[in-house]
Design a protein around this motif. Structure first.
Motif, PDB file in Angstrom:
ATOM      1  N   HIS A   1       0.829  -1.205   0.000  1.00  0.00           N
ATOM      2  CA  HIS A   1       0.000   0.000   0.000  1.00  0.00           C
ATOM      3  C   HIS A   1       0.865   1.258   0.000  1.00  0.00           C
ATOM      4  O   HIS A   1       0.598   2.210  -0.754  1.00  0.00           O
TER       5      HIS A   1
ATOM      6  N   ARG B   1       1.075   0.076  -4.580  1.00  0.00           N
ATOM      7  CA  ARG B   1       0.581  -1.158  -5.224  1.00  0.00           C
ATOM      8  C   ARG B   1      -0.685  -1.594  -4.500  1.00  0.00           C
ATOM      9  O   ARG B   1      -0.642  -2.038  -3.348  1.00  0.00           O
ATOM     10  N   ARG B   2      -1.841  -1.461  -5.125  1.00  0.00           N
ATOM     11  CA  ARG B   2      -3.117  -1.716  -4.475  1.00  0.00           C
ATOM     12  C   ARG B   2      -3.399  -3.219  -4.382  1.00  0.00           C
ATOM     13  O   ARG B   2      -3.067  -3.984  -5.274  1.00  0.00           O
TER      14      ARG B   2
ATOM     15  N   GLU C   1      -6.239  -4.944  -6.539  1.00  0.00           N
ATOM     16  CA  GLU C   1      -6.258  -4.470  -7.922  1.00  0.00           C
ATOM     17  C   GLU C   1      -4.926  -4.695  -8.633  1.00  0.00           C
ATOM     18  O   GLU C   1      -4.895  -5.104  -9.805  1.00  0.00           O
ATOM     19  N   ASP C   2      -3.814  -4.433  -7.931  1.00  0.00           N
ATOM     20  CA  ASP C   2      -2.488  -4.599  -8.535  1.00  0.00           C
ATOM     21  C   ASP C   2      -1.801  -5.892  -8.098  1.00  0.00           C
ATOM     22  O   ASP C   2      -1.098  -6.517  -8.899  1.00  0.00           O
TER      23      ASP C   2
END
Length: 328
Positions: A250, A254-255, A258-259
């Motif tokens: 985070h 970098r989510r 989602e990522d």
């Protein structure tokens, strides 16, 4: 005992059978005797019982690092399972990761007059423990599996296959692995199973990162993972490290998911309340603890074993919000 027998209108032999939990007592008679015992505060003389039966009513547990989640949950499950019996628990936490330290713990428990021992051998020792107490009933959980004693353990291979298979099934090309310490049996087995699952799927195996089970080690590993441009999925060997890795991802932008999709192992009671809720493997610690007690009581009571020597408990995958298909 004579006072109980007189008030319950039974013989002292019947009181003895009830006190020792023998089954050849009529239920109504047992209820009446137990009621009188409670009313007058009767407690069996454990020393006298031991002289007659050769049993002490205590079970020893040897473990490493009680604060570690897996160890504490297994211990909690063992204590819970023993609540339905007349056995007490004597616990020794071993700090030194040596075979001699474990043997000293065994000797201490023998001097405390236990009827059997459960060894949580999750830690790889410097030397094998070859000299167990002769004649002492023993059950091992999460050990090396090479002992002649009953073993109860998590089915690590199945748990990892569920976790990694879930991520591959979502479309991730491969899955990175944040492993536990190399001197841990569960960590070693999860690394082996991770490689085997990727190989069976024809997926490449990225380099392994190691932590020490703590959230802090997961955070430091997560900072390194965040620098990998092709990273889309990571399987963490426990939930604490997964939580640390998620924080690092985070902070690096970098989510999750989602990522990067993240899966843990252990199913912490707080895992559902992470943000996002953590997909994880539940090893079923309660069943592991119950089976350890069952296998040990079989030996203490000299009953034939109901299952083969090594018993693996199947885990289950708990899918939450930390996993999703990769972005293309």
């Amino acid at each position: 005992m004579a006072d109980v027998a007189a008030r319950a209108r039974v013989s002292t032999q019947t009181v003895s059978r009830v006190a020792n939990n023998h089954q050849n007592v009529h239920p109504e008679t047992r209820r009446r005797v137990l009621e009188v015992m409670r009313d007058i505060g009767y407690r069996p003389n454990l020393a006298a019982r031991a002289l007659v039966t050769g049993k002490f009513g205590a079970i020893g547990v040897v473990t490493f690092d009680v604060a570690a989640h897996g160890n504490s949950r297994t211990l909690e499950a063992i204590v819970s399972a023993l609540q339905d019996t007349d056995y007490l628990v004597n616990l020794i936490s071993v700090r030194s990761h040596t075979g001699s330290a474990v043997l000293r713990a065994f000797e201490r428990l023998k001097s405390q007059a236990v009827d059997g021992i459960i060894l949580n051998e999750a830690q790889v020792l410097d030397t094998p423990v070859a000299r167990f107490p002769p004649g002492m009933p023993l059950v091992i959980t999460d050990g090396d599996g090479g002992h002649p004693h009953p073993v109860v353990q998590t089915d690590h291979a199945e748990g990892v296959d569920l976790a990694v298979g879930h991520l591959l099934g979502l479309g991730h090309r491969t899955v990175w692995h944040l492993a536990g310490p190399p001197d841990s049996y569960p960590a070693r087995r999860r690394v082996q199973a991770w490689r085997a699952t990727l190989q069976a799927a024809g997926a490449p195996s990225p380099p392994v990162l190691h932590g020490d089970w703590s959230g802090e080690s997961g955070y430091h590993a997560g900072r390194q993972l965040a620098t990998e441009p092709n990273l889309t999925a990571v399987f963490c060997a426990n939930d604490q490290m997964a939580l640390g890795a998620m924080k690092a991802l985070h902070e690096a932008g970098r989510r999750v998911p989602e990522d990067v999709s993240v899966v843990g192992f252990d199913n912490l009671s707080e895992a559902a309340f992470f943000q996002p809720g953590l997909t994880t493997v539940d090893p079923d610690f309660d069943r592991i603890g119950r089976l350890c007690v069952t296998r040990l009581l079989e030996q203490i009571q000299e009953r034939p074993p109901a299952v083969r020597r090594v018993q693996s408990v199947p885990p289950r995958l708990i899918v939450r919000d930390s996993t999703a298909p990769p972005r293309h």
